[in-house]
Scaffold this active site. Structure first.
Site, mmCIF file in Angstrom:
data_model
loop_
_atom_site.group_PDB
_atom_site.id
_atom_site.type_symbol
_atom_site.label_atom_id
_atom_site.label_comp_id
_atom_site.label_asym_id
_atom_site.label_seq_id
_atom_site.Cartn_x
_atom_site.Cartn_y
_atom_site.Cartn_z
ATOM 1 C CB CYS A 83 18.753 33.122 55.959
ATOM 2 S SG CYS A 83 19.605 32.037 57.132
ATOM 3 C CG HIS A 170 21.879 32.225 52.099
ATOM 4 N ND1 HIS A 170 21.817 33.543 52.466
ATOM 5 C CD2 HIS A 170 21.950 31.519 53.258
ATOM 6 C CE1 HIS A 170 21.861 33.644 53.785
ATOM 7 N NE2 HIS A 170 21.937 32.429 54.286
ATOM 8 C CD GLU A 172 21.919 35.243 49.274
ATOM 9 O OE1 GLU A 172 22.230 35.438 50.465
ATOM 10 O OE2 GLU A 172 20.835 34.728 48.929
ATOM 11 C CB SER A 224 46.611 54.564 39.725
ATOM 12 O OG SER A 224 45.498 53.712 39.486
ATOM 13 N N GLY A 225 46.236 54.179 36.411
ATOM 14 C CA GLY A 225 46.290 53.142 35.390
ATOM 15 C C GLY A 225 45.515 51.905 35.794
ATOM 16 N N GLY A 226 44.998 51.885 37.041
ATOM 17 C CA GLY A 226 44.147 50.789 37.486
ATOM 18 C C GLY A 226 42.749 50.942 36.925
ATOM 19 C CB VAL A 227 39.829 48.606 36.898
ATOM 20 C CG1 VAL A 227 38.454 48.586 36.242
ATOM 21 C CG2 VAL A 227 40.638 47.405 36.459
ATOM 22 C CG ASP A 228 38.259 50.870 40.922
ATOM 23 O OD1 ASP A 228 37.669 50.120 40.139
ATOM 24 O OD2 ASP A 228 38.534 50.560 42.089
ATOM 25 C CB SER A 229 42.179 55.784 38.800
ATOM 26 O OG SER A 229 43.170 55.090 38.082
ATOM 27 C CB SER A 230 41.426 53.499 33.857
ATOM 28 O OG SER A 230 42.786 53.300 34.164
#
Length: 513
Positions: A83, A170, A172, A224-230
């Site tokens: 583009c 585009h 993508e 925290s039990g969330g994805v990232d921190s786990s």
């Protein structure tokens, strides 16, 4: 770096820039995004196999139009302009870009007239996504035309002697039917990359880097039990074992049995060094009488830091703080807005490194969210965590409109658990972005048994989204909604009416507060 094959994307401000990098990584080739004005020295240091020039909201004839270091065109590296990137390429080599009389936006049929390497094995007529108000009016004799559309005579071009390609559409975005195959042709056939970007080698590399960085010191992590921190916690545990100390702060604003589940999974199953701090009474006390959503968020954030800081200081030799910073967080600080922007605080522990003199360790800062989920699977994290729906940092406090009380929290916890259970049983949990309940500060008249009731209203909110930036309300089956409503009214004391939120984002937000 753990790979020899790398693609560099120069960001000129397109809303799709991150998507380009994600698509390249889906092909298992490592890709990074640099700001459009990255110096040639920085580019050479990165040592890419090829460069992609992104789109932009700008026009090349604007006074403040963004231009890259022209030396990139002398490196003899494969270049793909997309583009605005196409207009940069054409302009550099003597082409002419003008404002289009007819703006082209949306799905368009691409007609391929030269099946040169970029369009190898692509159908002659392919649906692509256009989004441009400028057009390439003419090209220099150094270029040949590869494809056109009914409105765009130069939809794809190639330099006759240099490995430089440019396309107006585009590839993508999902709407470009053969877009991933076009990118694949550029990455593998033109840039000659190998697909060596994989999570198993990432784990190996990161574990080695973590050990080198940490040495014999201690790392603390807010789990925290969330994805990232786990995923951060499991990766660090794999690298340094008991040198990692995880702290789970139970703020009393969590889902049903959340603290117990986190303790059982991480302390008992994965043997992490985990301490759970029950601070629910403290949070409730500080939230007493507060109804303003922004005030709630600030109180919860400050109280979390207060509790976490106190616990962290009791851990000897703690020199590092682990955070789940992801690549989009990093990109925001060095994107089109300028390389000098300061990285934003995206996590609950924002502010702690400065307050406590910690050094940050961010092992996920090269990854997109979908890659973090794949990494979690590689580390043995169950699907229930890897693919769980987003949960707000302030927890149920922003799903209770008005003042927060223990009774309201207990009521919402039970209702929310019924919603999640039934949505999972019906096979819709992993198909929707978020599905949850909101307790409203509204009471309505009802009849339960032979008696009049006057109790709370609960709203069910369910949305479909790709990234949370925009969302549409989920068309959940009536039978499922009926079953959820029936169970909540029969099983949760204090609720006698259930309604369904059919607002999209925008104009509404996903969370109510």
């Amino acid at each position: 770096m753990i790979t020899q094959n790398k693609i560099l994307v120069l960001d000129f401000g397109s809303q799709y820039t991150q998507l380009i990098a994600r698509r390249i990584r889906e092909l298992k080739v490592y890709c990074e995004i640099f700001p459009y004005n990255a110096s040639i020295d920085k580019i050479l240091e990165f040592n890419p196999n090829a460069i992609i020039l992104s789109g932009s909201p700008s026009s090349i004839y604007y006074d403040n139009a963004p231009f890259p270091d022209e030396k990139i065109f002398t490196l003899n590296l494969p270049i793909l302009g997309i583009c605005y990137g196409m207009q940069l390429v054409a302009n550099k080599f003597g082409g002419k870009v003008t404002n289009a009389q007819q703006r082209e936006y949306g799905r368009t049929e691409l007609n391929i007239i030269n099946f040169e390497t970029l369009f190898k094995d692509i159908p002659q007529n392919s649906i692509v996504w256009m989004s441009h108000g400028d057009k390439l009016e003419s090209i220099s004799d150094n270029f040949i035309i590869l494809a056109n559309t009914s409105n765009t005579p130069f939809a794809a071009i190639k330099h006759k002697n240099l490995p430089i390609y440019a396309i107006q559409f585009h590839p993508e975005v999902y709407h470009s039917v053969d877009g991933i195959n076009i990118l694949s042709n550029f990455v593998f056939n033109i840039a000659k990359c190998s697909p060596d970007w994989q999570m198993s080698s990432f784990i190996e590399y990161q574990c080695e880097e973590i050990r080198k960085t940490v040495g014999n010191d201690t790392v603390i992590c807010a789990l925290s039990g969330g994805v990232d921190s786990s995923v951060v916690a499991l990766l660090l545990h794999k690298a340094i074992g008991n040198q990692l100390h995880c702290i789970f702060v139970d703020n009393g604003l969590l889902r049903l049995n959340e603290a117990k589940k986190v303790d059982e999974l991480f302390r008992k199953k994965f043997n992490l060094n985990l301490k759970t701090v029950d601070a629910s009474n403290l949070f409730l006390e500080k939230l007493k009488g507060i109804t303003n959503p922004e005030q709630k968020r600030k109180i919860i954030g400050h109280t979390f830091i207060e509790v976490f800081e106190k616990e962290a200081k009791s851990i000897p030799n703690a020199k590092f703080l682990a955070q789940g910073t992801l690549y989009p967080d990093v990109i925001e600080s060095v994107s089109f807005k300028g390389p000098s922007a300061v990285i934003k605080s995206h996590h609950n522990v924002g502010g702690l490194p400065e307050r406590m003199n910690f050094r940050l360790i961010e092992p996920l800062r090269e990854l997109f969210k979908d890659e973090v989920r794949i990494l979690g699977k590689e580390l043995g994290l169950p699907d229930e965590i890897c693919y769980r729906q987003p949960f707000p940092g302030p927890g149920l406090a922003v799903r209770i409109i008005g003042e927060i009380t223990k009774d309201k929290l207990d009521t919402l916890r039970l209702a929310d658990d019924i919603i999640v259970t039934e949505v999972k049983n019906a096979g819709f949990y992993y198909k929707t972005w978020q599905t949850f309940g909101v307790l409203l500060p509204v009471k309505s008249v009802g009849v339960m048994g032979d008696e009049r009731s006057y109790e709370n209203v609960l709203a069910i909110r369910s949305v479909d989204s790709v990234d949370g930036m925009t969302a549409d309300w989920s068309k959940l089956p009536y039978d499922l909604l009926g079953k959820i409503s029936n169970r909540i009214i029969n099983e949760v004391k204090g609720i006698n009416r259930v309604v369904y939120d059919i607002s999209s984002k925008p104009p509404s937000t996903i969370e109510w507060e």
